[in-house]
Structure formats: structure tokens, C-alpha cells
Design an enzyme around this catalytic site. Structure first.
Site, PDB file in Angstrom:
ATOM      1  N   LYS A 197       0.836  -1.201   0.000  1.00  0.00           N
ATOM      2  CA  LYS A 197       0.000   0.000   0.000  1.00  0.00           C
ATOM      3  C   LYS A 197       0.873   1.254   0.000  1.00  0.00           C
ATOM      4  O   LYS A 197       0.683   2.167  -0.780  1.00  0.00           O
ATOM      5  CB  LYS A 197      -0.910  -0.041   1.230  1.00  0.00           C
ATOM      6  CG  LYS A 197      -1.870   1.104   1.315  1.00  0.00           C
ATOM      7  CD  LYS A 197      -2.785   0.928   2.523  1.00  0.00           C
ATOM      8  CE  LYS A 197      -3.591   2.180   2.783  1.00  0.00           C
ATOM      9  NZ  LYS A 197      -4.429   2.070   3.964  1.00  0.00           N
ATOM     10  N   GLU A 203      10.737  -4.702   4.076  1.00  0.00           N
ATOM     11  CA  GLU A 203      10.831  -6.082   3.598  1.00  0.00           C
ATOM     12  C   GLU A 203      10.457  -6.176   2.124  1.00  0.00           C
ATOM     13  O   GLU A 203      11.159  -6.785   1.305  1.00  0.00           O
ATOM     14  CB  GLU A 203       9.875  -6.994   4.401  1.00  0.00           C
ATOM     15  CG  GLU A 203      10.237  -7.158   5.870  1.00  0.00           C
ATOM     16  CD  GLU A 203       9.622  -6.098   6.768  1.00  0.00           C
ATOM     17  OE1 GLU A 203       9.246  -5.009   6.268  1.00  0.00           O
ATOM     18  OE2 GLU A 203       9.525  -6.354   7.981  1.00  0.00           O
ATOM     19  N   GLY A 255      -4.631  -2.170   5.277  1.00  0.00           N
ATOM     20  CA  GLY A 255      -3.793  -3.272   4.788  1.00  0.00           C
ATOM     21  C   GLY A 255      -4.382  -4.645   5.052  1.00  0.00           C
ATOM     22  O   GLY A 255      -4.474  -5.484   4.154  1.00  0.00           O
ATOM     23  N   ARG A 256      -4.818  -4.896   6.291  1.00  0.00           N
ATOM     24  CA  ARG A 256      -5.313  -6.233   6.627  1.00  0.00           C
ATOM     25  C   ARG A 256      -6.736  -6.476   6.146  1.00  0.00           C
ATOM     26  O   ARG A 256      -7.303  -7.539   6.407  1.00  0.00           O
ATOM     27  CB  ARG A 256      -5.175  -6.476   8.127  1.00  0.00           C
ATOM     28  CG  ARG A 256      -5.802  -5.415   9.002  1.00  0.00           C
ATOM     29  CD  ARG A 256      -5.330  -5.539  10.446  1.00  0.00           C
ATOM     30  NE  ARG A 256      -5.793  -4.446  11.290  1.00  0.00           N
ATOM     31  CZ  ARG A 256      -5.189  -3.278  11.403  1.00  0.00           C
ATOM     32  NH1 ARG A 256      -4.092  -3.040  10.724  1.00  0.00           N
ATOM     33  NH2 ARG A 256      -5.664  -2.340  12.197  1.00  0.00           N
ATOM     34  N   GLU A 341      -3.692  -7.243  15.222  1.00  0.00           N
ATOM     35  CA  GLU A 341      -3.278  -5.896  14.811  1.00  0.00           C
ATOM     36  C   GLU A 341      -4.463  -4.930  14.951  1.00  0.00           C
ATOM     37  O   GLU A 341      -4.285  -3.748  15.224  1.00  0.00           O
ATOM     38  CB  GLU A 341      -2.737  -5.901  13.368  1.00  0.00           C
ATOM     39  CG  GLU A 341      -1.841  -4.714  13.060  1.00  0.00           C
ATOM     40  CD  GLU A 341      -1.134  -4.803  11.704  1.00  0.00           C
ATOM     41  OE1 GLU A 341      -1.795  -4.611  10.674  1.00  0.00           O
ATOM     42  OE2 GLU A 341       0.081  -5.061  11.672  1.00  0.00           O
ATOM     43  N   HIS A 372      -2.542 -34.124  17.338  1.00  0.00           N
ATOM     44  CA  HIS A 372      -1.317 -34.886  17.601  1.00  0.00           C
ATOM     45  C   HIS A 372      -0.182 -33.968  18.030  1.00  0.00           C
ATOM     46  O   HIS A 372       0.982 -34.332  17.955  1.00  0.00           O
ATOM     47  CB  HIS A 372      -0.943 -35.693  16.357  1.00  0.00           C
ATOM     48  CG  HIS A 372      -2.028 -36.639  15.963  1.00  0.00           C
ATOM     49  ND1 HIS A 372      -2.127 -37.912  16.489  1.00  0.00           N
ATOM     50  CD2 HIS A 372      -3.107 -36.473  15.172  1.00  0.00           C
ATOM     51  CE1 HIS A 372      -3.211 -38.501  15.994  1.00  0.00           C
ATOM     52  NE2 HIS A 372      -3.828 -37.646  15.198  1.00  0.00           N
ATOM     53  N   LYS A 501      10.108  -0.828  13.982  1.00  0.00           N
ATOM     54  CA  LYS A 501      10.615  -0.440  12.655  1.00  0.00           C
ATOM     55  C   LYS A 501      11.667   0.662  12.804  1.00  0.00           C
ATOM     56  O   LYS A 501      12.706   0.635  12.151  1.00  0.00           O
ATOM     57  CB  LYS A 501       9.474   0.115  11.790  1.00  0.00           C
ATOM     58  CG  LYS A 501       8.498  -0.918  11.270  1.00  0.00           C
ATOM     59  CD  LYS A 501       7.508  -0.246  10.325  1.00  0.00           C
ATOM     60  CE  LYS A 501       6.333  -1.142  10.013  1.00  0.00           C
ATOM     61  NZ  LYS A 501       5.296  -0.495   9.223  1.00  0.00           N
TER      62      LYS A 501
HETATM   63  O1  F6P Z   1       3.727  -3.050   9.667  1.00  0.00           O
HETATM   64  C1  F6P Z   1       2.369  -3.314   9.626  1.00  0.00           C
HETATM   65  C2  F6P Z   1       1.777  -2.990   8.300  1.00  0.00           C
HETATM   66  O2  F6P Z   1       1.639  -1.622   8.136  1.00  0.00           O
HETATM   67  C3  F6P Z   1       0.466  -3.718   8.100  1.00  0.00           C
HETATM   68  O3  F6P Z   1      -0.605  -3.077   8.679  1.00  0.00           O
HETATM   69  C4  F6P Z   1       0.413  -3.837   6.620  1.00  0.00           C
HETATM   70  O4  F6P Z   1      -0.521  -4.808   6.240  1.00  0.00           O
HETATM   71  C5  F6P Z   1       1.831  -4.212   6.311  1.00  0.00           C
HETATM   72  O5  F6P Z   1       2.592  -3.459   7.227  1.00  0.00           O
HETATM   73  C6  F6P Z   1       2.281  -3.979   4.912  1.00  0.00           C
HETATM   74  O6  F6P Z   1       2.176  -2.635   4.534  1.00  0.00           O
HETATM   75  P1  F6P Z   1       2.307  -2.192   3.028  1.00  0.00           P
HETATM   76  O7  F6P Z   1       1.182  -2.796   2.258  1.00  0.00           O
HETATM   77  O8  F6P Z   1       2.241  -0.691   3.036  1.00  0.00           O
HETATM   78  O9  F6P Z   1       3.635  -2.676   2.514  1.00  0.00           O
END
Ligand code: F6P
Length: 541
Positions: A197, A203, A255-256, A341, A372, A501
Site C-alpha cells: 500500500k 521487507e 492493509g489487513r 493488529e 497430535h 521499525k
Molecule cells: O507493519 C504493519 C503494516 O503496516 C500492516 O498493517 C500492513 O498490512 C503491512 O505493514 C504492509 O504494509 P504495506 O502494504 O504498506 O507494505
């Protein structure tokens, strides 16, 4: 709210009452504590909630203003107050229903983006959008959190409907993830989706650059095989992705909650636009139910209230999610983000400390595997872990129907065993029948006792189709929303992820030896030194 006090008093009064006694007292309990919506049946009778307790919990939801907040969300009000945003993921799965934000109908944009996604998906699936080496055989979605967990979960869940390119997911900044995923793929027939987003996430951007470098070794113009799913058009352009390969979405999609729109492109590529529409329609059907059904018959509301009874009233800190559906293996991980979250907050919307615990710790694994592994603790451990069973009445493998019967039998057996338990007399009789006697019988019998009275709910659906999956996800989303409203939380921000972060950013130059370890605590400084010492031989050797 005074109603909390009434609920606490009621909980104290019924503490120690066995759940089975509720069935003995009321032969209609199973029916009375079962609710249905569309393809779903929710049985919450195997809990210690009685009709009086349920009435109080429903009053709690009403007193918290749930109906008003629900309407505010659906109609585009800025209910995400700490970020000043509307919350309209529901608009993504109701593309034909106008919704206005700041006076503008956002559904037009939703439809236009969906049409573009469908056009692109058809071109990829039909071999008209090609890589340097021919038709696209593999799609790699690079994203994390909401830009990974939802699509990864849904793509796995809908395996019987896959008829497009193979989809892979890379999320972790650990180079092992991108390395192992790309290993064996042909860059010339791979499409890379950068799903972010913000298009700033460490990452995702690190993995995206690595994937681009991997492709550059074989493909003259790697950017032509990249797609971006993002709200940040300037940053996607900076990365070199042409505007017609960018699928954007508004800031009112959290995002979620984003797999219903562009972030779901990998799902659409895997199952096709028609099935994706069925997925959206399943979510929309659950929206209509949540918005209009009376609270007492409302599945997301009931699921939320049962959860709150266990967590905020009875003090059971965790909840196990146990899909007896192998293809929902990633559901617990997906729900961890959705629930923890969203509702893992210690202050309410007004900034005051919560008077109750925040949302529960959610965890789980598919059944029967969990039986199990950790079910021992749930049956005989000292803590109570409310369980949430999910089960399809039938699978997708008619030739393996017997497997499904065994799966269903095990699912029902677990909830039955958890509730019923096995008393000492029963354990003794069982051992006596096997020839045990005297002190050995006494000693062994105690180990075979199951305290029982352990609560669970069961969610049943006919089959895990795209529409059912859509409904299931929407059910959980609205459950989280309901809990958040009752707790007074803003379920749509996530400030708790920021501090780590920031600190990671300052540790990178320290680990690289470009900045001194000053101002850090003793433990962190010592760990930095140890990592650098262990890496030394690798770097020089
Ligand atoms: O670090 C949490 C977060 O902001 C989530 O809420 C989100 O889903 C994820 O990182 C990824 O964010 P982006 O889509 O901006 O890379």
C-alpha cells in the site's frame, strides 16, 4: 458501562456450572444456540452462556452503539479517527452499490479498478500478456502483512479452483524466502507483483529490488514483467513500473482488509475473474447479513460476543482457531494479523486506558494435525483455551469421501470430548476393565481424567468455495469490528508496529559497523557485538 458489572455478576454466579448441565436442563439448547446466515451455521451451544447471559451480552453490544457505528462504517464516515480515514473495504466487494466519501461516489473508482484488474488477469491467463520468454507460468507476489497474508491464505484455500499460473508468495526480509521462492523459476516467464500500500515497507522493497536484479540477468526489460499494487503512485513510478501496470486503491482500504481489491490480484490470477467475483459476492452477502440481521441472529455479532465472554469476562487470554480444512492452513496466521493488529490496543478511542483486556491471542493449526500436537494441553492442561472449530460438510475430493468422514468425526469428537470430559469414576472403571487394580489403578486413573467443561464453537459450511471463503473472511472482519466497538478501540490503526521499525532502522548501520553502539541497552549492545563476532569469519573466509 453498568452492563459490564451485570455480566461479571452473572459470570460469577454461573462459575463452576457444567456446560453439559445446560443441555440436560434445556433439550432445545442446541437449536437455540445455533445461528445461520447464508451457507454458514454457527453452533455456540458448547459454551457456558445461557439465555440470560446472552441477553446481557446483546445489551452490551447495543449499549456500545454497535448499530450506529456499523452504519457509520458502511456509509463511509471517517471512523478510523486516529488516521482520519473512512473504513470502506466493504465497498470493494459491493462494486455496484454507491458509497460516498466527502461527497464523491467511490464505487465508480472501485468498478473501474476491478475492470482493469480483470482485463489484466484475462490477458495473463489467456497468454496475451507475455513475458520475455513467452506466456506467464509463475506469479510471485512480494508483500508482507496485509499485502501477503490474505492473498496467500486465499490462494491456498481455493486450490481446487486454480486454473491460472502458479502463484508464489515472498514476505520475509530473510533472504532465504526470496531465494528459495525464485530458485527454480524461469525469470523469462515469471510475473512479479509488488504488493505494498505504502510502497515503502522495508521487507517488500528489499525483496522487490532483489527480484528485479534476479530478472535483469535474463530479461532485457524486467520492469515490463513487474506489476505494482499500491496507493503510492509516485513511488511505483520511481521504481520504474509503468502506470498501466499499477493498480491503486484508496486510503480507506486498510492493509489487513485489502485482499478484496488490487491486493487480491494474485487470487484473481489463480482462479480467474469469474470466480473472484463469486468470492466478492460471498463477502457482500455477509455484509448484508451483518448490516441488517437483528443482533440476536447476527453471526459476526454472536461470534464476537462469545469471544468477549471468554476473553474479557472469563479471563481466557487465548483462543485456538482449528480449521478442520487443510486448505485453511494459513487462516490462523491471517487471523493473527486481522484480530491482533486490529484489537491489540491498550487505549480506547478517547486515549483512556482500557478497563478490560484487549482482544485475545489467536493461534491455531488445522485439525486433525493439532490433535497430535497441542490438543493435549487444551484437554488436560491447567488453562482453559476456548476453541473455534471450522468444518466443511463435504470436501472437493469425491473419491476420498471416507477421508472427509474421518475428518468430520474427529472435529465433532474434539468438541464433544472438550465439553464432556471424563471423570475419575469413569477412568477407574475403564482401567479396571483392562485388569488394573489396587494402587496402580488409583495412580493410573488420575492421568486418564479429563476435566471437561472446556468451551468451543463450531462453524459449519457446505464446502470451501470462493463464495464461502469470501463470506468467512467478511464474517471474521465484522466480528473484529464488533469487538472493537464494544471495547471502544479504533480497530483500524496499528501504531504498535512503528517503534520496532524505527529501532531496526538505526541498528542497520550499527550491525554493518558504520555507526558506534552507543545509547543502546547492555543486552542489545552485547548481542550486536556477538553477531558481528560470529559473522566475522564468514565475511573474511
Ligand atoms: O507493519 C504493519 C503494516 O503496516 C500492516 O498493517 C500492513 O498490512 C503491512 O505493514 C504492509 O504494509 P504495506 O502494504 O504498506 O507494505
Amino acid at each position: 458501562m453498568d452492563i459490564w458489572k451485570d455480566i461479571d455478576a452473572h459470570a460469577r454466579a454461573v462459575e463452576g456450572r457444567r456446560i453439559v448441565s445446560l443441555f440436560e436442563a434445556d433439550p432445545g439448547r442446541a437449536q437455540d444456540f445455533t445461528a445461520r446466515a447464508g451457507p454458514f451455521l454457527l453452533d455456540y451451544s458448547k459454551t457456558n452462556i445461557d439465555t440470560g447471559g446472552r441477553a446481557q451480552l446483546l445489551e452490551l453490544a447495543q449499549a456500545a452503539g454497535l448499530p450506529e457505528r456499523r452504519e457509520a462504517m458502511f456509509s463511509g464516515a471517517r471512523i478510523n479517527e486516529t488516521e482520519g480515514r473512512a473504513v470502506l473495504h466493504t465497498a470493494l466487494r459491493n462494486p455496484d452499490t454507491p458509497v460516498t466519501v466527502d461527497g464523491a461516489d467511490v464505487s465508480k473508482e472501485v468498478r473501474a479498478t476491478l475492470d482493469r484488474m480483470e482485463g489484466f488477469a484475462r490477458a495473463v491467463r489467456g497468454g496475451r500478456f507475455r513475458g520475455y520468454g513467452g506466456a506467464i507460468t509463475d506469479v510471485v507476489n512480494i508483500g508482507i502483512g496485509g499485502s501477503d497474508l490474505g492473498p496467500a491464505m486465499a490462494v491456498a484455500a481455493l486450490a481446487p479452483y486454480h486454473d491460472g499460473p502458479r502463484c508464489h508468495f515472498v514476505s520475509n526480509v530473510d533472504g532465504a524466502d526470496v531465494h528459495d521462492t525464485l530458485d527454480g523459476l524461469d525469470p523469462a516467464t515469471t510475473l512479479v507483483i509488488v504488493a505494498s500500500k505504502t510502497f515503502t515497507t522495508l521487507e517488500t522493497m528489499t525483496n522487490a529490488r532483489t527480484a528485479r536484479a534476479w530478472m535483469a540477468g535474463r530479461v532485457p526489460e524486467p520492469a515490463a514483467q513487474f506489476v505494482a499494487l499500491s496507493s503510492a503512485a509516485e513511488r511505483t513510478a520511481e521504481f520504474g513500473i509503468a502506470p498501466d501496470r499499477v493498480f491503486g486503491f484508496a486510503d480507506w482500504v486498510g492493509g489487513r482488509y485489502s485482499l478484496w481489491g488490487p491486493i487480491g490480484l494474485s487470487i484473481m490470477l489463480a482462479i480467474g475473474p469469474g470466480r473472484f467475483r463469486e468470492f466478492l459476492a460471498g463477502g457482500a452477502e455477509m455484509d448484508a447479513h451483518f448490516r441488517t440481521a437483528p443482533l440476536a441472529d447476527n453471526l459476526p455479532v454472536l461470534l464476537a460476543l462469545v469471544g468477549m465472554w471468554h476473553n474479557q469476562v472469563c479471563g481466557h487470554a487465548t483462543r485456538a482457531v482449528l480449521p478442520y480444512d487443510q486448505r485453511l492452513a494459513r487462516l490462523p496466521a491471517y487471523l493473527q494479523q486481522l484480530e491482533m493488529e486490529s484489537n491489540g490496543k491498550r487505549v480506547a478511542m478517547d486515549g483512556q486506558e482500557l478497563a478490560r483486556d484487549s482482544g485475545p491471542i489467536v493461534w491455531g493449526e488445522p485439525g486433525t494435525n493439532g490433535q497430535h500436537a497441542f490438543m493435549q494441553l487444551i484437554h488436560q492442561g491447567t488453562r482453559v483455551v476456548p476453541c473455534e472449530f471450522l468444518l466443511a460438510a463435504e470436501g472437493h475430493e469425491p473419491a476420498l469421501e471416507h477421508h472427509h468422514t474421518l475428518l468430520a468425526a474427529n472435529c465433532l469428537a474434539q468438541s464433544e470430548a472438550l465439553m464432556r470430559g471424563r471423570g475419575l469414576d469413569e477412568a477407574r472403571a475403564m482401567l479396571a476393565a483392562k485388569g488394573f487394580e489396587g494402587a496402580e489403578l488409583d495412580r493410573q486413573a488420575r492421568h486418564r481424567v479429563f476435566p471437561g467443561d472446556r468451551p468451543s464453537t463450531t462453524l459449519l459450511y457446505p464446502r470451501l468455495t470462493p463464495a464461502v471463503l469470501g463470506g468467512l473472511i467478511a464474517l471474521y472482519e465484522h466480528r473484529v469490528f464488533t469487538e472493537g466497538v464494544i471495547l471502544g478501540i479504533n480497530s483500524f490503526d496499528q501504531w504498535g508496529v512503528e517503534l520496532g521499525k524505527e529501532l531496526a532502522g538505526t541498528l542497520v548501520p550499527i550491525l554493518e559497523g558504520e555507526a558506534p553502539v552507543t545509547g543502546r541497552d547492555g543486552s542489545t549492545a552485547a548481542l550486536v557485538a556477538a553477531i558481528r563476532a560470529m559473522r566475522g569469519p564468514m565475511e573474511t573466509g
